[in-house]
Design an enzyme around this catalytic site. Sequence first.
Site, PDB file in Angstrom:
ATOM      1  N   GLU A 161      41.152  48.298  36.747  1.00  0.00           N
ATOM      2  CA  GLU A 161      41.569  46.820  35.847  1.00  0.00           C
ATOM      3  C   GLU A 161      42.908  46.727  34.951  1.00  0.00           C
ATOM      4  O   GLU A 161      42.390  46.407  33.767  1.00  0.00           O
ATOM      5  CB  GLU A 161      41.318  45.685  36.033  1.00  0.00           C
ATOM      6  CG  GLU A 161      39.994  45.393  37.345  1.00  0.00           C
ATOM      7  CD  GLU A 161      39.427  43.916  37.066  1.00  0.00           C
ATOM      8  OE1 GLU A 161      39.157  43.021  36.642  1.00  0.00           O
ATOM      9  OE2 GLU A 161      38.842  43.678  38.290  1.00  0.00           O
TER      10      GLU A 161
ATOM     11  N   GLU B 172      35.142  45.509  44.023  1.00  0.00           N
ATOM     12  CA  GLU B 172      34.453  44.392  43.650  1.00  0.00           C
ATOM     13  C   GLU B 172      34.975  43.276  45.132  1.00  0.00           C
ATOM     14  O   GLU B 172      36.668  43.337  44.789  1.00  0.00           O
ATOM     15  CB  GLU B 172      35.298  43.402  42.202  1.00  0.00           C
ATOM     16  CG  GLU B 172      34.461  44.632  41.245  1.00  0.00           C
ATOM     17  CD  GLU B 172      34.982  44.584  39.631  1.00  0.00           C
ATOM     18  OE1 GLU B 172      35.161  43.657  39.566  1.00  0.00           O
ATOM     19  OE2 GLU B 172      35.309  45.435  38.807  1.00  0.00           O
TER      20      GLU B 172
HETATM   21  O1  IFM Z   1      33.036  40.824  35.399  1.00  0.00           O
HETATM   22  C1  IFM Z   1      34.831  41.940  35.625  1.00  0.00           C
HETATM   23  C2  IFM Z   1      34.620  42.335  36.441  1.00  0.00           C
HETATM   24  O2  IFM Z   1      34.381  43.391  34.812  1.00  0.00           O
HETATM   25  C3  IFM Z   1      36.089  43.123  36.567  1.00  0.00           C
HETATM   26  N1  IFM Z   1      36.847  42.291  37.925  1.00  0.00           N
HETATM   27  C4  IFM Z   1      35.816  41.376  37.779  1.00  0.00           C
HETATM   28  C5  IFM Z   1      34.901  40.845  37.054  1.00  0.00           C
HETATM   29  C6  IFM Z   1      34.511  38.927  36.553  1.00  0.00           C
HETATM   30  O3  IFM Z   1      35.279  38.875  36.318  1.00  0.00           O
END
Ligand code: IFM
Length: 458
Positions: free
Chosen positions: A164, A362
Amino acid sequence: MEQVFPSDFLWGAATAAYQIEGSLHVDGRGPSIWDTFAAVPGAVLGGADGDPGCDHYRRYREDVALMGELGLPAYRFSTAWPRVMPDGRTVEPRGLAFYDRLVDDLLDRGIRPLVTLYHWDLPQALQDVGGWGRRDIAARFTDYACTVHERLGDRVADWTTLNEPFCSAFLGYGLGVHAPGVQDERAALVAAHHHLLAHGSATRALRELGGAGQRLSIVLNFSPALADRDDDAHRDAVRRFDGLHNRFFLDPVLGRGYPEDVLADLAHLRALEPAIHDGDLSTVGASVDWIGVNYYAPSRVVPLSDPHTPSNCELPGLRGVDVLPPRGPLTSIGWEQHPGSLTDLLVWLDEHCAGVPLVVSENGAAFTDVVDADGRVRDVRRTRYLAEHLRAVHAAIARGADVRGYLAWSLLDNFEWAFGYTQRFGLVHVDFDTQRRTVKDSGRFFADVVARNAVPAN
Ligand code: IFM
């Protein structure tokens, strides 16, 4: 009735080093920008930081055993640059040795390790000389990536450069709600370019180091824009938001350079062009084997009557479009639950990425959980969220999207950045006082999905 996934579909869960490891002052680890940022009064809820996290640095065997019990075939974790190179340059063998042990333990249990090299914990020593604002960060990151690869590359096939970059650059250098806490729209755009340059440079280097079975990737977070009306103004608001949030990071990685329309939207800042040197875009476009898709929620956008009015949202330089409050049902962090956007996103990405496979790297939800007297965590809402989003992934595959896997966020409740320990995303509940782990009902549900390679139809 159930919806069955392709037979080689990859299932697993994800975490990140700073969020779970704890042991911030152990085995020579150097300070990271998150240690520094978290020490700023008011920066993190409750004044928390990555200690104790889930004490995973010391309890990793227990956690790997838990993954084994849940039957997870894969685990996505990140290596901490400040553990491997405390000053950002010099190798600390004890830091590298930790990941060596972790990988061996995973492999012993038949769990496939997916390594992310950067999940936001830049060594503070590198921030002190400019961090992601400096062009030579790409060379520093490439050295670090090669160092980790030299140690683990004989056993790890899946490498992700960055997690990200949107958050690291835009929230860290633009909005200032993430480390290093800089608030400067131009700095955010320059930092974003340097992240992408680092990704491309490391990808090229790892491609040379690695063998044939190696798979290289980047993980991007997407928030599809939704508008209530389908007129020119709303379509343009969607274009602007989607352009800067989603296509700005994706298109250069795909070798297409920055989207022309987004560059035009950002021209008033005069920030990006001087940062982009000849040859950069070809470096950034080094080929990847899959794109990681992090999806949590869409964004609802509305056009502003004056196209020059700054937006109310976190995107640097965005003008003429506001983000509306999310619509219920929300998760505890305040994010909208909208599984249909995940299907649409994956279908769109599949077309847009033209042949590059996708992995949902994710997806998950924060809710307030309690361990009941009988030791169970009855997290009905998270179970429902997971089921709906898994069906959304299945629907995208049914529509032809080449989605190869799904990694739940997160294996464990953990340090949720500026929210501290207030938001629980785990399949496994962690009591941060005792470090006791309790598999939630959602964790058992997910384990069942993995075992059956299928999600219940409703
Ligand atoms: O916890 C975070 C992660 O580190 C990166 N993506 C989003 C998740 C939830 O906010």
